[in-house]
Design a protein around this motif. Structure first.
Motif, PDB file in Angstrom:
ATOM      1  N   THR B  69      -0.484  11.518  10.277  1.00 33.43           N
ATOM      2  CA  THR B  69      -1.746  12.258  10.194  1.00 33.43           C
ATOM      3  C   THR B  69      -2.271  12.284   8.763  1.00 33.43           C
ATOM      4  O   THR B  69      -3.453  12.019   8.520  1.00 33.43           O
ATOM      5  CB  THR B  69      -1.554  13.709  10.685  1.00 33.43           C
ATOM      6  N   SER B  70      -1.375  12.591   7.811  1.00 39.45           N
ATOM      7  CA  SER B  70      -1.847  12.637   6.429  1.00 39.45           C
ATOM      8  C   SER B  70      -2.354  11.284   5.992  1.00 39.45           C
ATOM      9  O   SER B  70      -3.389  11.161   5.327  1.00 39.45           O
ATOM     10  CB  SER B  70      -0.738  13.067   5.471  1.00 39.45           C
ATOM     11  N   MET B  71      -1.622  10.234   6.377  1.00 36.01           N
ATOM     12  CA  MET B  71      -2.003   8.885   5.958  1.00 36.01           C
ATOM     13  C   MET B  71      -3.396   8.540   6.474  1.00 36.01           C
ATOM     14  O   MET B  71      -4.286   8.184   5.712  1.00 36.01           O
ATOM     15  CB  MET B  71      -0.969   7.914   6.520  1.00 36.01           C
ATOM     16  N   LEU B  72      -3.576   8.645   7.797  1.00 35.06           N
ATOM     17  CA  LEU B  72      -4.881   8.294   8.362  1.00 35.06           C
ATOM     18  C   LEU B  72      -5.943   9.289   7.898  1.00 35.06           C
ATOM     19  O   LEU B  72      -7.108   8.928   7.719  1.00 35.06           O
ATOM     20  CB  LEU B  72      -4.804   8.262   9.891  1.00 35.06           C
ATOM     21  N   GLY B  73      -5.530  10.528   7.693  1.00 35.13           N
ATOM     22  CA  GLY B  73      -6.466  11.528   7.178  1.00 35.13           C
ATOM     23  C   GLY B  73      -6.973  11.131   5.806  1.00 35.13           C
ATOM     24  O   GLY B  73      -8.170  11.204   5.526  1.00 35.13           O
ATOM     25  N   ILE B  74      -6.071  10.664   4.953  1.00 36.62           N
ATOM     26  CA  ILE B  74      -6.477  10.210   3.625  1.00 36.62           C
ATOM     27  C   ILE B  74      -7.447   9.041   3.759  1.00 36.62           C
ATOM     28  O   ILE B  74      -8.472   8.977   3.072  1.00 36.62           O
ATOM     29  CB  ILE B  74      -5.240   9.790   2.796  1.00 36.62           C
ATOM     30  N   GLY B  75      -7.123   8.138   4.681  1.00 39.59           N
ATOM     31  CA  GLY B  75      -8.008   6.986   4.905  1.00 39.59           C
ATOM     32  C   GLY B  75      -9.412   7.440   5.262  1.00 39.59           C
ATOM     33  O   GLY B  75     -10.396   7.007   4.649  1.00 39.59           O
ATOM     34  N   THR B 149       2.008  -0.413   8.834  1.00 31.80           N
ATOM     35  CA  THR B 149       0.879  -0.491   9.764  1.00 31.80           C
ATOM     36  C   THR B 149      -0.035   0.711   9.587  1.00 31.80           C
ATOM     37  O   THR B 149      -1.258   0.577   9.519  1.00 31.80           O
ATOM     38  CB  THR B 149       1.395  -0.516  11.215  1.00 31.80           C
ATOM     39  N   ALA B 150       0.583   1.882   9.488  1.00 34.02           N
ATOM     40  CA  ALA B 150      -0.218   3.095   9.312  1.00 34.02           C
ATOM     41  C   ALA B 150      -1.048   3.000   8.040  1.00 34.02           C
ATOM     42  O   ALA B 150      -2.235   3.346   8.023  1.00 34.02           O
ATOM     43  CB  ALA B 150       0.691   4.315   9.266  1.00 34.02           C
ATOM     44  N   ILE B 151      -0.431   2.508   6.982  1.00 35.23           N
ATOM     45  CA  ILE B 151      -1.144   2.397   5.709  1.00 35.23           C
ATOM     46  C   ILE B 151      -2.297   1.417   5.827  1.00 35.23           C
ATOM     47  O   ILE B 151      -3.422   1.671   5.369  1.00 35.23           O
ATOM     48  CB  ILE B 151      -0.163   1.983   4.599  1.00 35.23           C
ATOM     49  N   GLY B 182     -11.517  14.600  12.255  1.00 36.33           N
ATOM     50  CA  GLY B 182     -11.240  15.579  13.300  1.00 36.33           C
ATOM     51  C   GLY B 182     -10.326  14.978  14.359  1.00 36.33           C
ATOM     52  O   GLY B 182      -9.347  15.595  14.789  1.00 36.33           O
ATOM     53  N   LEU B 183     -10.631  13.738  14.734  1.00 41.11           N
ATOM     54  CA  LEU B 183      -9.831  13.044  15.732  1.00 41.11           C
ATOM     55  C   LEU B 183      -8.397  12.876  15.241  1.00 41.11           C
ATOM     56  O   LEU B 183      -7.431  13.073  15.985  1.00 41.11           O
ATOM     57  CB  LEU B 183     -10.463  11.662  15.980  1.00 41.11           C
ATOM     58  N   VAL B 184      -8.275  12.536  13.964  1.00 46.18           N
ATOM     59  CA  VAL B 184      -6.954  12.276  13.391  1.00 46.18           C
ATOM     60  C   VAL B 184      -6.092  13.532  13.400  1.00 46.18           C
ATOM     61  O   VAL B 184      -4.901  13.478  13.715  1.00 46.18           O
ATOM     62  CB  VAL B 184      -7.101  11.707  11.966  1.00 46.18           C
TER      63      VAL B 184
END
Ligand SMILES: Nc1ncnc2c1ncn2[C@@H]1O[C@H](COP(=O)(O)OP(=O)(O)OP(=O)(O)O)[C@@H](O)[C@H]1O
Ligand SMILES: [Mg+2]
Lengths: 247, 509
Positions: B69-75, B149-151, B182-184
């Motif tokens: 979540t944090s990773m995609l949130g940062i993205g 992959t997440a990154i 929000g989705l993330v």
């Protein structure tokens, strides 16, 4: 003697960039600090206003030791080479702030802020954020801030940077008036035509050393030129000569 | 060409390190410290986890969910800020050269992936090993791959959002960014709220990635599908002419240029009034008003507050899932308290990046530096107390009563006060955080967080050890107050007496 620099040395860790520089600026004098790029003008100026501590040598401004006796700062107006301004303030807020920092009373600060804003033609921008101003307008604001306390001593590093002819004129008149009122002006610039008309005396730096100093005609003579020659010719002769000597 | 651009970027990014071997050393030290801290936290989580209901695998699942979540949130967050991490020199010189858009974009993608991996992969792998030991060897390869992959997905999301600015306009792109964010955070929010996630949540990209990271191989097709979709979108959008939408994000990621600050966020009356007082009050008041004006107008306040709220939210999910249902209130408070110093730390990073160079006009005018440094910490304190108080109030809304109100408030105040002073101390005396995403920023964050946690230890101990509020005697409480105030006063003296010395000898960065 208002500004006195004696045997100034400064090293940033890669060898000295100012090497035993000495010069003085008397009351009533506009003094030009000239020299090729990287000669050490900005470094010298920063030492004079107390932003850099010299490695060796003495600097006195209005009889006070720089940088330890900070009381000289009340007399000082300084315009840096690339003034970095608080972009989130409006022009009016910044000028007021500078007035207060220079020790003016609130009312006085407001009056002076409005005066210098009018002098440099930025009163129309009073309510605008500095962030949104053009380069020359920022320079005008920085200049206005530097003179808000009507300083007796002006130290200006390439003050004409980005200024249009009209603002340059305002700046020059201001420098002459400061000198005429018994103050002193130290100005670093590459505009030699202006120096000829504006400065009483000048010092030419090359690789951190003074290679010529004196009135304009003394400098011309020092370069082996006669009265009709330009400062530009003298400058180029002297700097080339000094490079030849030091290798 | 991509390699050329990338190597220039890397050199610029690590530029300050090249100046002296000492900074290399200190950065490496802090990097190791960071990894160590994460490892220690994982160890802590493991012990707590094995004693609680969820067990070790539960803890691992939560950890995976939180990291993804944090990773995609940062993205997504970078995406709302323009996505492309360009340096000013790139905006001025690279974008004006005949470099094709997708070439520039790919070099930036490589840079972002490199950066995010550098920060998070080793420390996360340490955390996962700690949690899964002695079966860590079986987990690590999949975990590393999933992590990358997440990154990659995070970096691509950020780019897609950034580039979409040029296509749909800035506002729509921002709105999209917020929607994606929000989705993330949806799975974490559900978790934190204690709502059982519906079965289709297993197809939610974050959830699927997290499950995969925790070793559930059945999620592989779902993740592959999302990745393929992203790559396809990326391939299409990277042909767009997006150069006009690029801004020097690396510097301004935690700020807003004042012009673009939405009007409603400028806190109308209060702060414009306070700077209006610049002309009236004394020097200290003037400086205080100056700092508050900067913090509110450049927008670092809002970003900081958001990051704080986000982290609190994400973290309040951990105790829920690992089953510390018995004392969630304590856990929530400790989250707010732990992250409180983050706000002054972010403010300090922004100060170093954008405001340090403006201190020349303070240095050359009289002796204002002392009041400048003093009010800097006061302004951080003001902002931090207000925000941590708000967050605490928000969390307390759900509870019927707030038994530890006094001790809690004291703890929050202590963390805010120590955090603010330590943030000022570290940012004034060192200049390593050259951009918000630089390695040095880690120091600016870790130092106040660890430091204020240590200094607040007496309050924490009382809060944790005393079972009921009426046991805390007024005398003890008064003693704690005296401790907090006098420790703050001592720190204040140190900061205001030695801080100006660092600023006086001004040098351009
Ligand atoms: N902070 C610094 N760190 C290292 N070297 C510096 C620093 N500041 C200046 N220098 C070096 O000192 C020398 C003199 O620089 P300075 O800025 O004083 O020159 P200048 O005469 O003002 O030149 P210009 O006409 O280009 O403005 C240069 O060689 C420069 O590289
Ligand atoms: Mg210069």
């Amino acid at each position: 003697m208002i500004i006195e620099v004696r045997d100034l040395w400064k090293d940033f860790g890669e060898g000295p960039v100012v090497r035993g520089l000495s010069f003085t600026v008397e009351a009533g004098e506009v003094h030009g600090l000239l020299g090729p790029n990287g000669a050490g003008k900005t470094t010298t100026v920063k030492c004079v206003v107390g932003l850099l501590r010299p490695d060796r040598g003495a600097i006195r401004v209005a009889g006070r030791e720089v940088p330890d006796d900070w009381t000289y700062k009340e007399l000082l107006g300084y315009l840096p080479e690339n003034p970095s301004l608080p972009e989130y303030l409006t022009v009016g807020e910044f000028l007021l702030l500078m007035g207060r920092l220079k020790g003016l009373e609130p009312r006085e600060a407001r009056d002076r802020a409005e005066e210098v804003a009018a002098l440099f033609g930025v009163e129309a921008h009073w309510e605008r954020l500095i962030h949104d101003l053009s380069k020359g307008t920022r320079q005008r604001v920085a200049f206005a801030a530097a003179v808000i306390n009507s300083p007796k001593i002006l130290v200006l590093d390439e003050p004409f940077n980005g200024l249009d002819p009209e603002a340059q004129r305002v700046a020059k008149v201001l420098m002459r008036e400061t000198a005429k009122a018994g103050g002193a002006v130290l100005v670093s610039t590459h505009l030699l035509d202006s120096v000829e008309r504006l400065c009483d005396r000048a010092t030419i730096l090359s690789s951190g050393r003074a290679v010529a100093s004196g009135t304009i005609s003394e400098i011309l003579r020092r370069a082996g030129l006669d009265e009709g020659s330009t400062l530009e010719e003298a400058f180029i002769n002297i700097v080339r000569g000094s490079r030849g000597r030091t290798g | 060409m991509i390699r050329l651009l990338l190597s220039a970027k890397v050199k610029q990014y690590f530029g300050h390190v090249r100046r002296s071997p000492r900074s290399v050393f200190s950065l490496v030290t802090f990097y190791l410290l960071w990894t160590f801290v994460v490892g220690a936290l994982a160890l802590f989580l493991r012990f707590l986890g094995s004693s609680a209901l969820g067990g070790v695998s539960g803890a691992l699942e939560v950890l995976s969910l939180v990291t993804v979540t944090s990773m995609l949130g940062i993205g997504a967050f970078l995406g709302t800020r323009g996505g492309v991490t360009a340096f000013p020199y790139e905006v001025e010189f690279v974008l004006t050269s005949p470099v094709r858009p997708h070439v520039f974009l790919l070099s930036d993608l490589a840079f972002q992936v490199m950066l995010l991996s550098l920060y998070s992969v080793p420390s996360s792998l340490v955390a996962i090993s700690v949690l899964t030991y002695p079966r860590h060897l079986a987990y690590l390869p999949t975990a590393a791959l999933t992590y990358l992959t997440a990154i990659l997905m995070a970096a691509m999301t950020s780019h897609l959002l950034g580039v979409s600015r040029a296509v749909v306009g800035e506002r729509a792109s921002r709105a999209m960014g917020w929607a994606v964010m929000g989705l993330v955070v949806l799975p974490v929010v559900l978790l934190a709220a204690g709502i059982d996630s519906p079965p289709w949540m297993a197809y939610h990209p974050v959830q699927a990635l997290a499950l995969l990271l925790a070793g559930d191989a059945s999620r592989l097709p779902v993740v592959s599908l999302y990745l393929a979709l992203l790559v396809a979108a990326y391939a299409v959008l990277s042909r767009a002419r997006f150069y006009t939408a690029v801004s020097p994000l690396l510097m301004t990621v935690l700020m807003e240029p004042p012009r673009r600050m939405p009007r409603y966020l400028r806190i109308p009356g209060v702060l414009s009034a306070s700077i209006g007082l610049v002309g009236r009050g004394g020097l200290w008041w003037t400086m205080y008003a100056l700092h508050l004006t900067r913090i509110s107008r450049e927008g670092s306040l809002w970003t900081g507050a958001m990051v704080l709220a986000f982290l609190t939210l994400v973290n309040s999910a951990i105790p829920r899932l690992t089953g510390f249902g018995s004392f969630p209130r304590l856990a929530e408070l400790s989250m707010v308290a732990m992250y409180t110093p983050l706000l002054p730390a972010l403010l300090a990073i922004n100060w170093n990046v954008s405001e340090r160079r403006n201190t020349w006009y303070i240095s050359v005018t009289g002796d204002a530096l002392r009041s400048y440094v003093g009010t800097l910490s006061l302004s951080y304190l003001t902002v931090t107390v207000v925000f941590s108080g708000l967050l605490y109030a928000l969390i307390s809304l759900g509870a019927e009563e707030v038994p530890f109100l006094l001790v809690d408030s004291l703890l929050l105040f202590a963390m805010s006060s120590f955090g603010s002073l330590l943030s000022v101390a570290i940012s004034v005396s060192s200049r390593v955080a050259t951009s918000p995403l630089s390695l040095g920023s880690l120091l600016y964050v870790l130092f106040p967080m660890l430091g204020s946690a240590l200094l607040s230890l007496p309050v924490v101990v009382v809060r944790v050890l005393y079972p009921a509020p009426d046991v805390v005697s007024p005398v003890l409480l008064a003693g704690l107050c005296v401790y907090v105030v006098s420790a703050s006063a001592l720190l204040w003296r140190v900061v205001t007496s030695s801080g100006p010395r660092y600023l006086r000898e001004f040098q351009e960065p």
